[in-house]
Design a protein around this motif. Structure first.
Motif, PDB file in Angstrom:
ATOM      1  N   ALA A 128      19.800   5.694 104.283  1.00 55.61           N
ATOM      2  CA  ALA A 128      20.567   6.302 103.194  1.00 55.61           C
ATOM      3  C   ALA A 128      19.689   6.773 102.042  1.00 55.61           C
ATOM      4  O   ALA A 128      20.084   7.672 101.292  1.00 55.61           O
ATOM      5  CB  ALA A 128      21.613   5.310 102.688  1.00 55.61           C
ATOM      6  N   ARG A 188      31.208   3.443 104.819  1.00 53.96           N
ATOM      7  CA  ARG A 188      29.918   3.548 104.143  1.00 53.96           C
ATOM      8  C   ARG A 188      29.906   2.892 102.768  1.00 53.96           C
ATOM      9  O   ARG A 188      28.845   2.607 102.225  1.00 53.96           O
ATOM     10  CB  ARG A 188      29.557   5.044 103.982  1.00 53.96           C
ATOM     11  CG  ARG A 188      29.297   5.776 105.281  1.00 53.96           C
ATOM     12  CD  ARG A 188      27.851   5.653 105.741  1.00 53.96           C
ATOM     13  NE  ARG A 188      26.955   6.188 104.739  1.00 53.96           N
ATOM     14  CZ  ARG A 188      25.957   5.506 104.163  1.00 53.96           C
ATOM     15  NH1 ARG A 188      25.727   4.261 104.512  1.00 53.96           N
ATOM     16  NH2 ARG A 188      25.182   6.073 103.268  1.00 53.96           N
ATOM     17  N   LEU A 196      23.430   3.833 109.957  1.00 53.89           N
ATOM     18  CA  LEU A 196      22.889   4.785 108.982  1.00 53.89           C
ATOM     19  C   LEU A 196      22.363   4.099 107.721  1.00 53.89           C
ATOM     20  O   LEU A 196      21.657   4.727 106.927  1.00 53.89           O
ATOM     21  CB  LEU A 196      23.971   5.797 108.590  1.00 53.89           C
ATOM     22  CG  LEU A 196      24.484   6.695 109.720  1.00 53.89           C
ATOM     23  CD1 LEU A 196      25.706   7.472 109.259  1.00 53.89           C
ATOM     24  CD2 LEU A 196      23.391   7.649 110.188  1.00 53.89           C
ATOM     25  N   ILE A 218      23.666  11.793 103.955  1.00 54.03           N
ATOM     26  CA  ILE A 218      24.678  11.386 104.926  1.00 54.03           C
ATOM     27  C   ILE A 218      25.990  12.056 104.499  1.00 54.03           C
ATOM     28  O   ILE A 218      26.530  11.750 103.432  1.00 54.03           O
ATOM     29  CB  ILE A 218      24.855   9.856 104.974  1.00 54.03           C
ATOM     30  CG1 ILE A 218      23.494   9.150 105.064  1.00 54.03           C
ATOM     31  CG2 ILE A 218      25.778   9.477 106.112  1.00 54.03           C
ATOM     32  CD1 ILE A 218      22.716   9.456 106.316  1.00 54.03           C
ATOM     33  N   CYS A 261      28.694  13.425 109.683  1.00 54.30           N
ATOM     34  CA  CYS A 261      29.402  12.395 110.447  1.00 54.30           C
ATOM     35  C   CYS A 261      30.855  12.770 110.752  1.00 54.30           C
ATOM     36  O   CYS A 261      31.612  13.160 109.863  1.00 54.30           O
ATOM     37  CB  CYS A 261      29.385  11.085 109.667  1.00 54.30           C
ATOM     38  SG  CYS A 261      27.732  10.556 109.175  1.00 54.30           S
TER      39      CYS A 261
END
Length: 297
Positions: free
Chosen positions: A66, A134, A62, A71, A48
């Motif tokens: 996960a 995230r 996303l 990720i 990313c």
């Protein structure tokens, strides 16, 4: 005496690869294609670009993946707007292209204290942007256009593993591939050899520090030959290594992508290939399956 027939053939051991789509968040179209492929389980990782202005709004896409894909953070120090002021490296508010950053790194200009400090601060900002969106540390670290291999930058990347990433213990992508394998594959041999050579200092230091790394890196291609990457893709599924990573760049072309990157048609061809039956057949033909890094044999 009963005829027993020929001895049963021992089944060929199945190989595994981590298939990583780079450049999530570079544009909405690329990100949508990557999310679609993750949903189809045609990828096992994505990297990313948190320096992108699209990252905060796209990161939630996303969340459903996960548990099935790695990720990671795709550190971006070329051709993008930094997340903070960098008056020496990006005086006009835009990071330099690789054609300027690479010679600056190899001639030790990045070692100037003011530039090194800017690089360290931007790397931390991009990590913070990942965590902010995230809610967790990245599963791995790599670099857009392999910038994490370069002097000064690689030192700051390694510093993350002794600092904020120490408890999380993500893995680090190195771009090393044995020369014999590069020659045997006969794909973008010069480019792949240069990338592998640049990886050696990072690989050596990562091993010394016991940082988990891939032991084979595949997917380097010469995009001047349209479609060659896909035609020869099965070659990337074969080779030595217990933890191989294959990089790819699927995406839907949009105006945002065209403004920052020349790989538009190629990204769409990659998406169509990975989403289609031919990719599934190529995996079966190579007796290979996609896995997350931690599940690699």
């Amino acid at each position: 005496m009963a005829f027993r027939g020929p001895p049963a053939r021992r089944p060929t051991r199945q190989s595994t690869v981590v298939l990583c789509a780079d450049d999530f968040a570079i544009s909405p179209g690329v990100s949508a294609a990557i999310i679609d492929l993750l949903a189809r389980q045609r990828l096992s990782a994505t990297s990313c670009m948190t320096a992108s202005r699209h990252w905060p709004s796209l990161a939630d896409g996303l969340v459903p993946h996960a548990d099935s894909a790695d990720i990671g953070l795709h550190l971006t120090l070329t051709d993008a707007c930094p997340l903070g002021e960098m008056p020496h490296l990006a005086p006009d508010g835009r990071l330099p292209p690789l054609g300027r950053l690479l010679p600056a790194a190899l001639t030790r200009r990045l070692e100037r204290p003011e530039i090194a400090a800017e690089i360290a601060a931007e790397i931390r900002r991009q990590l913070d942007a990942f965590v902010s969106a995230r809610g967790c540390m990245p599963d791995f670290i790599d670099g857009h256009q392999h910038v994490h291999l370069l002097p000064v930058i690689r030192g700051e990347v390694l510093a993350l593993f002794a600092g904020p990433l120490a408890g999380a213990r993500p893995y680090l992508r190195v771009c090393w591939e044995p020369p014999g394998q590069i020659l045997a594959r006969r794909l973008a041999m010069v480019k792949a050899s240069v990338v592998a050579a640049l990886s050696l200092p990072l690989r050596r230091e990562a091993r010394r520090r016991a940082i988990a790394c891939n032991d084979s890196f595949r997917g380097v291609a010469d995009y001047a030959d349209a479609g060659a990457y896909l035609k020869e893709f099965p070659r990337f599924l074969r080779g030595p290594g217990k933890r191989p990573i294959v990089m790819c760049h699927p995406g839907f072309a949009d105006a945002e992508l065209a403004a920052v990157d020349a790989l538009t048609g190629e990204r769409e061809r990659e998406y169509a290939y990975f989403a289609g039956d031919r990719f599934r057949e190529d995996l079966a033909g190579a007796n290979c399956r996609l896995v997350r890094f931690g599940a690699a044999r």
